[in-house]
Each structure stands twice: as C-alpha cells, then as structure tokens.
Write a protein that holds these residues in place. Structure first.
Motif, PDB file in Angstrom:
ATOM      1  N   ARG A 111       0.801  -1.213   0.000  1.00  9.24           N
ATOM      2  CA  ARG A 111       0.000   0.000   0.000  1.00  9.24           C
ATOM      3  C   ARG A 111       0.842   1.275   0.000  1.00  9.24           C
ATOM      4  O   ARG A 111       0.308   2.370  -0.161  1.00  9.24           O
ATOM      5  CB  ARG A 111      -0.939   0.006   1.221  1.00  9.24           C
ATOM      6  CG  ARG A 111      -1.896  -1.194   1.271  1.00  9.24           C
ATOM      7  CD  ARG A 111      -3.285  -0.765   1.652  1.00  9.24           C
ATOM      8  NE  ARG A 111      -3.826   0.212   0.713  1.00  9.24           N
ATOM      9  CZ  ARG A 111      -4.430  -0.111  -0.442  1.00  9.24           C
ATOM     10  NH1 ARG A 111      -4.584  -1.363  -0.788  1.00  9.24           N
ATOM     11  NH2 ARG A 111      -4.895   0.844  -1.235  1.00  9.24           N
ATOM     12  N   TRP A 112       2.145   1.154   0.212  1.00  5.95           N
ATOM     13  CA  TRP A 112       2.982   2.353   0.283  1.00  5.95           C
ATOM     14  C   TRP A 112       2.867   3.240  -0.952  1.00  5.95           C
ATOM     15  O   TRP A 112       2.755   4.470  -0.801  1.00  5.95           O
ATOM     16  CB  TRP A 112       4.449   1.981   0.534  1.00  5.95           C
ATOM     17  CG  TRP A 112       4.692   1.354   1.880  1.00  5.95           C
ATOM     18  CD1 TRP A 112       3.817   1.256   2.925  1.00  5.95           C
ATOM     19  CD2 TRP A 112       5.890   0.707   2.308  1.00  5.95           C
ATOM     20  NE1 TRP A 112       4.396   0.588   3.985  1.00  5.95           N
ATOM     21  CE2 TRP A 112       5.660   0.242   3.635  1.00  5.95           C
ATOM     22  CE3 TRP A 112       7.126   0.465   1.708  1.00  5.95           C
ATOM     23  CZ2 TRP A 112       6.637  -0.437   4.364  1.00  5.95           C
ATOM     24  CZ3 TRP A 112       8.099  -0.212   2.429  1.00  5.95           C
ATOM     25  CH2 TRP A 112       7.859  -0.659   3.746  1.00  5.95           C
ATOM     26  N   PRO A 113       2.895   2.709  -2.182  1.00  6.43           N
ATOM     27  CA  PRO A 113       2.788   3.610  -3.343  1.00  6.43           C
ATOM     28  C   PRO A 113       1.492   4.414  -3.361  1.00  6.43           C
ATOM     29  O   PRO A 113       1.508   5.610  -3.703  1.00  6.43           O
ATOM     30  CB  PRO A 113       2.865   2.643  -4.535  1.00  6.43           C
ATOM     31  CG  PRO A 113       3.626   1.461  -4.029  1.00  6.43           C
ATOM     32  CD  PRO A 113       3.172   1.308  -2.607  1.00  6.43           C
ATOM     33  N   ASP A 114       0.372   3.790  -3.016  1.00  2.00           N
ATOM     34  CA  ASP A 114      -0.901   4.517  -3.005  1.00  2.00           C
ATOM     35  C   ASP A 114      -0.910   5.605  -1.937  1.00  2.00           C
ATOM     36  O   ASP A 114      -1.440   6.703  -2.150  1.00  2.00           O
ATOM     37  CB  ASP A 114      -2.061   3.546  -2.758  1.00  2.00           C
ATOM     38  CG  ASP A 114      -2.308   2.615  -3.933  1.00  2.00           C
ATOM     39  OD1 ASP A 114      -1.889   2.957  -5.055  1.00  2.00           O
ATOM     40  OD2 ASP A 114      -2.913   1.553  -3.719  1.00  2.00           O
ATOM     41  N   VAL A 115      -0.327   5.288  -0.782  1.00  5.08           N
ATOM     42  CA  VAL A 115      -0.263   6.282   0.293  1.00  5.08           C
ATOM     43  C   VAL A 115       0.638   7.452  -0.119  1.00  5.08           C
ATOM     44  O   VAL A 115       0.292   8.624   0.083  1.00  5.08           O
ATOM     45  CB  VAL A 115       0.226   5.634   1.602  1.00  5.08           C
ATOM     46  CG1 VAL A 115       0.494   6.690   2.667  1.00  5.08           C
ATOM     47  CG2 VAL A 115      -0.810   4.633   2.113  1.00  5.08           C
ATOM     48  N   LEU A 116       1.778   7.144  -0.697  1.00 11.48           N
ATOM     49  CA  LEU A 116       2.678   8.208  -1.139  1.00 11.48           C
ATOM     50  C   LEU A 116       2.030   9.075  -2.215  1.00 11.48           C
ATOM     51  O   LEU A 116       2.238  10.301  -2.248  1.00 11.48           O
ATOM     52  CB  LEU A 116       3.987   7.605  -1.666  1.00 11.48           C
ATOM     53  CG  LEU A 116       4.905   7.000  -0.602  1.00 11.48           C
ATOM     54  CD1 LEU A 116       6.034   6.215  -1.255  1.00 11.48           C
ATOM     55  CD2 LEU A 116       5.466   8.088   0.305  1.00 11.48           C
ATOM     56  N   ALA A 117       1.231   8.467  -3.078  1.00 12.74           N
ATOM     57  CA  ALA A 117       0.520   9.244  -4.103  1.00 12.74           C
ATOM     58  C   ALA A 117      -0.468  10.206  -3.457  1.00 12.74           C
ATOM     59  O   ALA A 117      -0.590  11.369  -3.875  1.00 12.74           O
ATOM     60  CB  ALA A 117      -0.196   8.301  -5.064  1.00 12.74           C
ATOM     61  N   LEU A 118      -1.174   9.745  -2.422  1.00  8.77           N
ATOM     62  CA  LEU A 118      -2.097  10.635  -1.707  1.00  8.77           C
ATOM     63  C   LEU A 118      -1.340  11.779  -1.046  1.00  8.77           C
ATOM     64  O   LEU A 118      -1.851  12.897  -0.937  1.00  8.77           O
ATOM     65  CB  LEU A 118      -2.868   9.848  -0.640  1.00  8.77           C
ATOM     66  CG  LEU A 118      -4.108   9.100  -1.081  1.00  8.77           C
ATOM     67  CD1 LEU A 118      -4.636   8.226   0.048  1.00  8.77           C
ATOM     68  CD2 LEU A 118      -5.200  10.080  -1.518  1.00  8.77           C
ATOM     69  N   GLY A 119      -0.126  11.503  -0.613  1.00  5.22           N
ATOM     70  CA  GLY A 119       0.664  12.523   0.066  1.00  5.22           C
ATOM     71  C   GLY A 119       1.069  13.683  -0.824  1.00  5.22           C
ATOM     72  O   GLY A 119       1.556  14.703  -0.320  1.00  5.22           O
ATOM     73  N   LYS A 120       0.851  13.569  -2.114  1.00  4.98           N
ATOM     74  CA  LYS A 120       1.139  14.677  -3.009  1.00  4.98           C
ATOM     75  C   LYS A 120       0.071  15.766  -2.936  1.00  4.98           C
ATOM     76  O   LYS A 120       0.263  16.870  -3.443  1.00  4.98           O
ATOM     77  CB  LYS A 120       1.272  14.158  -4.440  1.00  4.98           C
ATOM     78  CG  LYS A 120       2.467  13.235  -4.643  1.00  4.98           C
ATOM     79  CD  LYS A 120       2.537  12.701  -6.062  1.00  4.98           C
ATOM     80  CE  LYS A 120       3.731  11.770  -6.240  1.00  4.98           C
ATOM     81  NZ  LYS A 120       3.796  11.206  -7.617  1.00  4.98           N
ATOM     82  N   ARG A 121      -1.065  15.425  -2.315  1.00  4.61           N
ATOM     83  CA  ARG A 121      -2.135  16.407  -2.151  1.00  4.61           C
ATOM     84  C   ARG A 121      -1.806  17.317  -0.978  1.00  4.61           C
ATOM     85  O   ARG A 121      -1.288  16.866   0.056  1.00  4.61           O
ATOM     86  CB  ARG A 121      -3.468  15.704  -1.912  1.00  4.61           C
ATOM     87  CG  ARG A 121      -3.862  14.680  -2.959  1.00  4.61           C
ATOM     88  CD  ARG A 121      -5.221  14.104  -2.660  1.00  4.61           C
ATOM     89  NE  ARG A 121      -6.259  15.103  -2.780  1.00  4.61           N
ATOM     90  CZ  ARG A 121      -7.266  15.042  -3.652  1.00  4.61           C
ATOM     91  NH1 ARG A 121      -7.367  14.025  -4.490  1.00  4.61           N
ATOM     92  NH2 ARG A 121      -8.168  15.998  -3.699  1.00  4.61           N
ATOM     93  N   SER A 122      -2.128  18.592  -1.096  1.00  7.99           N
ATOM     94  CA  SER A 122      -1.790  19.555  -0.047  1.00  7.99           C
ATOM     95  C   SER A 122      -2.520  19.284   1.261  1.00  7.99           C
ATOM     96  O   SER A 122      -2.032  19.645   2.334  1.00  7.99           O
ATOM     97  CB  SER A 122      -2.098  20.978  -0.525  1.00  7.99           C
ATOM     98  OG  SER A 122      -3.487  21.118  -0.809  1.00  7.99           O
ATOM     99  N   GLU A 123      -3.686  18.631   1.183  1.00  8.85           N
ATOM    100  CA  GLU A 123      -4.471  18.394   2.395  1.00  8.85           C
ATOM    101  C   GLU A 123      -4.168  17.056   3.052  1.00  8.85           C
ATOM    102  O   GLU A 123      -4.830  16.674   4.033  1.00  8.85           O
ATOM    103  CB  GLU A 123      -5.977  18.490   2.081  1.00  8.85           C
ATOM    104  CG  GLU A 123      -6.530  17.356   1.230  1.00  8.85           C
ATOM    105  CD  GLU A 123      -6.497  17.643  -0.250  1.00  8.85           C
ATOM    106  OE1 GLU A 123      -7.468  17.288  -0.948  1.00  8.85           O
ATOM    107  OE2 GLU A 123      -5.492  18.220  -0.722  1.00  8.85           O
ATOM    108  N   VAL A 124      -3.146  16.354   2.560  1.00 14.70           N
ATOM    109  CA  VAL A 124      -2.828  15.021   3.080  1.00 14.70           C
ATOM    110  C   VAL A 124      -1.347  14.933   3.444  1.00 14.70           C
ATOM    111  O   VAL A 124      -0.481  15.355   2.677  1.00 14.70           O
ATOM    112  CB  VAL A 124      -3.170  13.922   2.053  1.00 14.70           C
ATOM    113  CG1 VAL A 124      -2.723  12.552   2.560  1.00 14.70           C
ATOM    114  CG2 VAL A 124      -4.668  13.907   1.755  1.00 14.70           C
ATOM    115  N   SER A 125      -1.069  14.381   4.626  1.00 12.83           N
ATOM    116  CA  SER A 125       0.284  13.993   5.008  1.00 12.83           C
ATOM    117  C   SER A 125       0.280  12.488   5.244  1.00 12.83           C
ATOM    118  O   SER A 125      -0.759  11.910   5.563  1.00 12.83           O
ATOM    119  CB  SER A 125       0.726  14.724   6.282  1.00 12.83           C
ATOM    120  OG  SER A 125       0.795  16.122   6.059  1.00 12.83           O
ATOM    121  N   VAL A 126       1.440  11.852   5.098  1.00 10.36           N
ATOM    122  CA  VAL A 126       1.435  10.392   5.142  1.00 10.36           C
ATOM    123  C   VAL A 126       2.517   9.828   6.062  1.00 10.36           C
ATOM    124  O   VAL A 126       3.536  10.460   6.339  1.00 10.36           O
ATOM    125  CB  VAL A 126       1.609   9.798   3.727  1.00 10.36           C
ATOM    126  CG1 VAL A 126       0.486  10.259   2.816  1.00 10.36           C
ATOM    127  CG2 VAL A 126       2.960  10.160   3.129  1.00 10.36           C
TER     128      VAL A 126
END
Length: 253
Positions: free
Chosen positions: A42-57
């Motif tokens: 799941r790390w790649p999907d989480v890191l992709a979400l982390g590119k959003r300004s409202e998300v930290s991972v």
C-alpha cells in the motif's frame, strides 16, 4: 479547522468516491488528514495521496497484516524514510488478539521503533490489549520524537504513562459510545495538548452509524463528543487538538 490524525484514505473502500469524501471532509471543517500505511503493497498509493496539499502520510507495517510483510520490507522502508518527507513511521504496533503472530509482531514493531529513533520521526502505534507492555518498551527505547497511540482505549493510569513518555493519544469513534466508560473517564482527565482527534476511516464507526463506512467528515462529531465530555466548547477542542497534531507531525499551521 480540524485535522484527522489517522484515516486510511488509500483503502479500496474509497476508490469509488474518494474526491466526494474529501469534499465532504472540507465542508465539515476537516482541512487536513494524516494517512498511515499498513503494508508495503500500500505504500505507493499512500505516497501518491501525500502529493495532495491536504494530506500527510506515514509508512509502516501493521501488526494485523503480518502475512503481508516480507523480508526486505524494512530495507525499503528505511530507504524511503531517508528520501521522502513522510511525517511518521506507522501504522505499527502490537495486537494481542493475534496470539499466533505475537513474536513476529514484536520483531517487526521493534524494527520500526528503531527506524523512528534513527530518523527522529514520531511513530504511530496500534496497541490493542497490550498497553502496559508497549509502554514498557517505549520507555526502554526513549524515542526522541514521541508519537501517537492510535485509537487509545485504556485507563487514566495508562494514558498518563504514555503521556509521560512523550506520546499523545488518538481519540476517535469509540468515545461516542456511552458504554465506553473507562475511556470516557480517561478523556475527561487528559491534560490539554495531549490528544488528537481521528476517525480511522473507513473503520471505527461512531455510535449511531454502526455498520456504515466511516469517513473524515465524521471528525466533527467526534470533536463535539470530546467537548461535551470535557465540559468545553467544540471550538476549543478543535483548536487544541489541531495544534497538537501540527506539533506532533511537524505540519505547518
């Protein structure tokens, strides 16, 4: 402003309407979310979400998915920790319900605790029926950046032990159940700036929403209940818990 300090927005439960979920969260005043990973897959999907300004991972290996962890995962995790701006190690920890993997859980947990210490990152801990033994290990390691005890459900005494070790406590859907009297007593006794609010979406549904998918917008209801239990205003709880999450994870104000 509210920060959901622990939600699994990467899970397939949100694949059909993730943008709508994020929009509802924003309308509810939840302007930032921290998403912890559970397995290397799941790390790649989480890191992709982390590119959003409202998300930290955060990246980690969860104790409930021991069958998914493989030799070499820790090497990849350390490489990513040294290269990317993730805010914590986790979700990791100990779940005593899974007795058959007890020793393996501790081995993987210890690896992640030592990585958190090496990189001076907070650690996000899943701790079920193991508060005392986990607190003992954390005291031995003396982690410089502390961390989060996710979905805290222990006693006042256990809460104080974690707080004394530099950890903050995650309060979520469990506090909304009247039967959770031990947890509610702990919530009323917590000092200010020692807890954050979380949903654990899509899990940990609130009272009255059993069987439904949880989502970050529900954090406003958690905030209201915590405020009521502490005889405070929701605005004060939101301000204080947000500041605590920002401090813990190094988030900008």
């Amino acid at each position: 402003m509210l920060i959901d300090a622990h939600c699994h927005l990467d899970f397939p439960d949100f694949d059909a309407d993730r943008e709508a979920v994020l929009a509802r969260a924003k309308r509810a005043g939840v302007n930032h979310m921290v998403v912890p990973a559970t397995t290397r897959r799941r790390w790649p999907d989480v890191l992709a979400l982390g590119k959003r300004s409202e998300v930290s991972v955060c990246l980690g290996m969860h104790p409930c998915f021991m069958q998914a962890h493989e030799p070499g995962d820790e090497t990849v995790l350390e490489r990513i920790l040294s290269e990317t701006g993730i805010v914590a190690v986790g979700e990791c920890g100990i779940d005593a319900r899974y007795t058959e993997t007890w020793e393996a859980q501790w081995r993987v947990f210890d690896i992640q605790l030592r990585l958190a210490k090496r990189y001076r990152l907070p650690v996000v801990i899943h701790c079920v029926r193991a508060q005392d033994v986990v607190a003992k290990r954390l005291k031995q390691l003396d982690l410089p950046a502390g961390g989060l005890i996710h979905a805290f459900s222990g006693s006042v005494e256990q809460a104080r032990r974690f707080i004394d070790l530099g950890f903050v406590l995650g309060l979520g859907g469990a506090v909304t159940y009247e039967r959770a009297q031990r947890l509610r007593r702990a919530v009323t006794a917590l000092p200010e700036s020692t807890f954050v609010l979380e949903t654990d979406s899509p899990d940990m549904p609130l009272s009255g929403f059993q069987g439904q998918r949880n989502e970050p917008a529900q954090l406003a209801r958690v905030c209201d209940v915590v405020a009521e239990l502490r005889s405070d205003t929701a605005a004060n709880i939101a301000t204080d818990s947000t500041a605590t999450a920002q401090r813990l994870f190094g988030l900008s104000a």
